[in-house]
Write an enzyme that holds these catalytic residues in place. Structure first.
Site, PDB file in Angstrom:
ATOM      1  N   PHE A  14       0.663  -1.438  -0.348  1.00 21.95           N
ATOM      2  CA  PHE A  14       0.082  -0.302   0.235  1.00 21.95           C
ATOM      3  C   PHE A  14       0.772   0.950  -0.056  1.00 21.95           C
ATOM      4  O   PHE A  14       1.618   2.126   1.107  1.00 21.95           O
ATOM      5  CB  PHE A  14      -0.627  -0.200   1.202  1.00 21.95           C
ATOM      6  CG  PHE A  14      -2.331   0.570   0.951  1.00 21.95           C
ATOM      7  CD1 PHE A  14      -2.952  -0.012   0.049  1.00 21.95           C
ATOM      8  CD2 PHE A  14      -2.336   0.877   1.767  1.00 21.95           C
ATOM      9  CE1 PHE A  14      -4.368   0.885  -0.205  1.00 21.95           C
ATOM     10  CE2 PHE A  14      -4.285   1.344   2.059  1.00 21.95           C
ATOM     11  CZ  PHE A  14      -4.955   1.073   0.726  1.00 21.95           C
ATOM     12  N   HIS A  15       1.361   1.680  -1.259  1.00 23.17           N
ATOM     13  CA  HIS A  15       1.821   2.699  -1.041  1.00 23.17           C
ATOM     14  C   HIS A  15       0.833   4.293  -1.890  1.00 23.17           C
ATOM     15  O   HIS A  15      -0.054   3.989  -1.382  1.00 23.17           O
ATOM     16  CB  HIS A  15       2.997   2.613  -2.382  1.00 23.17           C
ATOM     17  CG  HIS A  15       2.037   2.326  -4.004  1.00 23.17           C
ATOM     18  ND1 HIS A  15       1.838   3.336  -4.961  1.00 23.17           N
ATOM     19  CD2 HIS A  15       2.172   1.370  -4.078  1.00 23.17           C
ATOM     20  CE1 HIS A  15       1.046   2.658  -6.022  1.00 23.17           C
ATOM     21  NE2 HIS A  15       1.493   1.475  -5.527  1.00 23.17           N
TER      22      HIS A  15
END
Length: 86
Positions: A14-15
């Site tokens: 989850f960037h």
């Protein structure tokens, strides 16, 4: 209050981009959104807080949502955790 655990399937975790989408979606609901990963709980309506979780691929993420439209928020936000993002 509703609570459900999801598995992050995005191979890159989850960037920044998916976090931005997640937070914008969370902000569209009038309920409280907490995100829990590896024993740490943060406000799901804060990009900076979400970044501190460092959610990687195949990790379990629990959403705890309380208030108006909590079911709708859980469905929308859970979907964002279980989709592939670029």
């Amino acid at each position: 209050m509703v609570r459900q655990t999801f598995t992050m399937i995005n191979p890159t975790g989850f960037h920044v981009r998916p976090i931005k989408t997640f937070v914008q979606t969370a902000l569209s609901f009038p309920c409280k959104v907490n995100v829990i990963n590896k024993g740490k709980q943060v406000n799901g309506k804060s990009s900076l807080s979400m970044l501190t979780l460092g959610i990687a691929a195949n990790e379990e993420v629990t959403l705890e949502i309380d208030g108006e439209q909590e079911e709708e928020a859980l469905e929308a936000l859970g979907k964002l955790l279980t989709e592939i993002h670029e």
